[in-house]
Scaffold this motif. Structure first.
Motif, PDB file in Angstrom:
ATOM      1  N   ALA A 231      61.248  42.901  29.020  1.00 56.49           N
ATOM      2  CA  ALA A 231      60.345  41.991  29.732  1.00 56.49           C
ATOM      3  C   ALA A 231      60.051  42.499  31.147  1.00 56.49           C
ATOM      4  N   VAL A 232      61.102  42.909  31.835  1.00 56.32           N
ATOM      5  CA  VAL A 232      60.891  43.441  33.195  1.00 56.32           C
ATOM      6  C   VAL A 232      60.032  44.693  33.165  1.00 56.32           C
ATOM      7  N   GLN A 233      60.273  45.551  32.153  1.00 57.04           N
ATOM      8  CA  GLN A 233      59.479  46.776  32.047  1.00 57.04           C
ATOM      9  C   GLN A 233      58.020  46.458  31.782  1.00 57.04           C
ATOM     10  N   VAL A 234      57.770  45.452  30.926  1.00 62.50           N
ATOM     11  CA  VAL A 234      56.384  45.052  30.633  1.00 62.50           C
ATOM     12  C   VAL A 234      55.707  44.501  31.885  1.00 62.50           C
ATOM     13  N   LEU A 235      56.444  43.685  32.650  1.00 64.07           N
ATOM     14  CA  LEU A 235      55.875  43.128  33.876  1.00 64.07           C
ATOM     15  C   LEU A 235      55.538  44.231  34.888  1.00 64.07           C
ATOM     16  N   VAL A 236      56.425  45.188  35.044  1.00 63.50           N
ATOM     17  CA  VAL A 236      56.170  46.285  35.985  1.00 63.50           C
ATOM     18  C   VAL A 236      54.982  47.120  35.527  1.00 63.50           C
ATOM     19  N   THR A 237      54.906  47.386  34.197  1.00 63.86           N
ATOM     20  CA  THR A 237      53.779  48.168  33.676  1.00 63.86           C
ATOM     21  C   THR A 237      52.467  47.410  33.849  1.00 63.86           C
ATOM     22  N   ALA A 238      52.488  46.125  33.627  1.00 64.47           N
ATOM     23  CA  ALA A 238      51.274  45.327  33.804  1.00 64.47           C
ATOM     24  C   ALA A 238      50.829  45.325  35.266  1.00 64.47           C
ATOM     25  N   GLY A 239      51.789  45.201  36.175  1.00 63.27           N
ATOM     26  CA  GLY A 239      51.432  45.261  37.596  1.00 63.27           C
ATOM     27  C   GLY A 239      50.836  46.603  37.978  1.00 63.27           C
ATOM     28  N   TRP A 240      51.413  47.704  37.431  1.00 64.80           N
ATOM     29  CA  TRP A 240      50.859  49.035  37.722  1.00 64.80           C
ATOM     30  C   TRP A 240      49.447  49.178  37.187  1.00 64.80           C
ATOM     31  N   VAL A 241      49.204  48.676  35.979  1.00 71.48           N
ATOM     32  CA  VAL A 241      47.864  48.755  35.388  1.00 71.48           C
ATOM     33  C   VAL A 241      46.864  47.965  36.224  1.00 71.48           C
ATOM     34  N   VAL A 242      47.273  46.787  36.691  1.00 72.68           N
ATOM     35  CA  VAL A 242      46.365  45.962  37.496  1.00 72.68           C
ATOM     36  C   VAL A 242      46.005  46.671  38.790  1.00 72.68           C
ATOM     37  N   PHE A 243      47.002  47.222  39.470  1.00 62.93           N
ATOM     38  CA  PHE A 243      46.733  47.897  40.735  1.00 62.93           C
ATOM     39  C   PHE A 243      46.009  49.233  40.538  1.00 62.93           C
ATOM     40  N   LYS A 244      46.185  49.852  39.360  1.00 62.88           N
ATOM     41  CA  LYS A 244      45.581  51.156  39.115  1.00 62.88           C
ATOM     42  C   LYS A 244      44.118  51.056  38.740  1.00 62.88           C
ATOM     43  N   PHE A 245      43.764  50.128  37.891  1.00 61.10           N
ATOM     44  CA  PHE A 245      42.413  50.088  37.321  1.00 61.10           C
ATOM     45  C   PHE A 245      41.568  48.938  37.875  1.00 61.10           C
ATOM     46  N   THR A 246      42.031  48.230  38.842  1.00 62.54           N
ATOM     47  CA  THR A 246      41.231  47.180  39.479  1.00 62.54           C
ATOM     48  C   THR A 246      41.197  47.413  40.986  1.00 62.54           C
ATOM     49  N   LYS A 247      40.413  46.590  41.674  1.00 63.33           N
ATOM     50  CA  LYS A 247      40.301  46.686  43.128  1.00 63.33           C
ATOM     51  C   LYS A 247      41.221  45.687  43.827  1.00 63.33           C
ATOM     52  N   LEU A 248      42.259  45.266  43.148  1.00 63.02           N
ATOM     53  CA  LEU A 248      43.164  44.287  43.740  1.00 63.02           C
ATOM     54  C   LEU A 248      43.896  44.885  44.952  1.00 63.02           C
ATOM     55  N   GLU A 249      44.261  46.125  44.855  1.00 65.33           N
ATOM     56  CA  GLU A 249      44.966  46.749  45.977  1.00 65.33           C
ATOM     57  C   GLU A 249      44.080  46.806  47.213  1.00 65.33           C
ATOM     58  N   GLU A 250      42.803  47.210  47.036  1.00 67.64           N
ATOM     59  CA  GLU A 250      41.886  47.250  48.176  1.00 67.64           C
ATOM     60  C   GLU A 250      41.638  45.859  48.743  1.00 67.64           C
ATOM     61  N   THR A 251      41.544  44.874  47.847  1.00 68.33           N
ATOM     62  CA  THR A 251      41.322  43.500  48.313  1.00 68.33           C
ATOM     63  C   THR A 251      42.503  43.004  49.133  1.00 68.33           C
ATOM     64  N   LEU A 252      43.723  43.267  48.647  1.00 70.40           N
ATOM     65  CA  LEU A 252      44.901  42.853  49.394  1.00 70.40           C
ATOM     66  C   LEU A 252      44.999  43.567  50.740  1.00 70.40           C
ATOM     67  N   GLU A 253      44.698  44.869  50.746  1.00 75.47           N
ATOM     68  CA  GLU A 253      44.745  45.602  52.007  1.00 75.47           C
ATOM     69  C   GLU A 253      43.725  45.064  52.997  1.00 75.47           C
ATOM     70  N   THR A 254      42.509  44.739  52.511  1.00 75.02           N
ATOM     71  CA  THR A 254      41.480  44.181  53.401  1.00 75.02           C
ATOM     72  C   THR A 254      41.894  42.821  53.950  1.00 75.02           C
ATOM     73  N   ALA A 255      42.462  41.983  53.064  1.00 68.95           N
ATOM     74  CA  ALA A 255      42.887  40.648  53.510  1.00 68.95           C
ATOM     75  C   ALA A 255      44.009  40.749  54.543  1.00 68.95           C
ATOM     76  N   ILE A 256      44.970  41.632  54.300  1.00 73.94           N
ATOM     77  CA  ILE A 256      46.072  41.804  55.252  1.00 73.94           C
ATOM     78  C   ILE A 256      45.556  42.344  56.582  1.00 73.94           C
ATOM     79  N   ARG A 257      44.611  43.307  56.505  1.00 67.52           N
ATOM     80  CA  ARG A 257      44.067  43.861  57.742  1.00 67.52           C
ATOM     81  C   ARG A 257      43.302  42.807  58.533  1.00 67.52           C
ATOM     82  N   THR A 259      43.742  39.558  58.395  1.00 69.20           N
ATOM     83  CA  THR A 259      44.709  38.591  58.934  1.00 69.20           C
ATOM     84  C   THR A 259      45.397  39.135  60.180  1.00 69.20           C
ATOM     85  N   TYR A 260      45.774  40.387  60.118  1.00 64.95           N
ATOM     86  CA  TYR A 260      46.437  40.994  61.269  1.00 64.95           C
ATOM     87  C   TYR A 260      45.493  41.062  62.481  1.00 64.95           C
ATOM     88  N   CYS A 261      44.242  41.491  62.236  1.00 65.72           N
ATOM     89  CA  CYS A 261      43.279  41.576  63.343  1.00 65.72           C
ATOM     90  C   CYS A 261      42.996  40.183  63.924  1.00 65.72           C
TER      91      CYS A 261
END
Length: 300
Positions: A231-257, A259-261
């Motif tokens: 189960a943990v392995q599936v969750l980690v793999t799913a998270g990697w797939v989401v961050f790899k093939f979607t723009k979620l990482e860029e969205t989170l980085e933009t939101a954090i930036r 917020t910080y600014c």
């Protein structure tokens, strides 16, 4: 009259002969390698020019042999010896320094011949010399030594250019080797990352089951470890797939930036507002103090 003319004739014939007897060369003292006595006064000087040319030619032969051996070492080292370039630069400076004594020797020889040709009481030494052309040929041969200095300069420049090309090729090979090593290291890091990606969730599961909590007091079966690990392995793999093939990482980085600014801008505005309020308050208190002081002076 005849006696006077005869006396004048004797005087005219006497003085040149006397001068020739006084100024003519008679004794030769030399350390040259030639083992015979010169037949003429200027033949001694001609032999001196030949001996000087032989010494210069011996020096140039040694220099050419030195350049040839340096070129062989250069091709053998293939640009890996930095001392060769410094030696070649020192050789080029040496050839430049040789020009000064060479021109000095040629200038002194020309001056010596010019003195004999321009003075009446010495010119007979030159023009009566049956082999006068030999003297000029020897002087021309000595002047020709300057061409060998030019040849040494050209050979040194070509050798320096060859050294530069070999060093460039050697550095290119080093760059290629470093690039290959970097590629191999990157591939190794990629494999290590995949191994970590796979085994880290599986290592997290036994650490979770090894906790001293009430949930695991009944000592559950080992099958739950397999279920939890998968189960943990599936969750980690799913998270990697989401961050790899979607723009979620860029969205989170933009939101954090953003917020910080925004947080930094809010702090800056608060600080500027506080400074403005302090300045206005200080000015107001200063004006009140001035009014009080003026009122006291009027009352007095």
């Amino acid at each position: 009259m005849d006696n006077a003319e005869g006396e004048n004739t004797r005087r005219t014939d006497f003085w040149p002969r006397a001068r020739m007897e006084i100024l003519s060369s008679r004794i030769y003292i030399s350390t040259l390698s030639f083992g015979w006595i010169p037949d003429h006064r200027l033949e001694f000087f001609s032999l001196f020019l030949r001996n000087l040319k032989q010494k210069w030619c011996l020096l140039f032969d040694t220099a050419e042999h030195h350049l040839a051996s340096t070129r062989e070492k250069l091709l053998e080292k293939q640009g890996m010896d930095n001392k060769l370039s410094h030696n070649l630069l020192r050789d080029a400076q040496c050839w430049t320094n040789l020009r000064k004594p060479m021109h000095a020797h040629i200038g002194k020889a020309e001056e010596f011949i010019r003195v004999y040709e321009e003075n009446d009481y010495l010119c007979d030494e030159v023009w009566n010399y049956t082999h006068s052309l030999t003297l000029s040929d020897d002087l021309k041969a000595l002047k020709g030594c300057t061409e060998r200095i030019d040849r040494l300069d050209e050979e040194t420049k070509e050798t320096i250019q060859l050294e530069f090309n070999l060093v460039s090729i050697h550095e290119s090979h080093i760059s290629v080797e470093m690039a290959k090593k970097s590629t191999v290291m990157a591939a190794s890091m990629k494999r290590l990352s995949w191994i970590t990606f796979i085994f880290l969730p599986l290592m997290f599961t036994p650490s979770l089951f090894g906790m001293n909590v009430d949930l695991f007091n009944n000592h559950p079966s080992w099958r739950w470890y397999a279920v939890a690990g998968i189960a943990v392995q599936v969750l980690v793999t799913a998270g990697w797939v989401v961050f790899k093939f979607t723009k979620l990482e860029e969205t989170l980085e933009t939101a954090i930036r953003e917020t910080y600014c925004g947080f930094i801008n809010a702090i800056r505005e608060t600080y500027c507002g506080f400074i403005g309020w302090y300045k206005r308050s200080f000015t107001r208190r200063k004006m009140v103090a001035t009014d009080i002081e003026s009122g006291k002076q009027k009352a007095a």
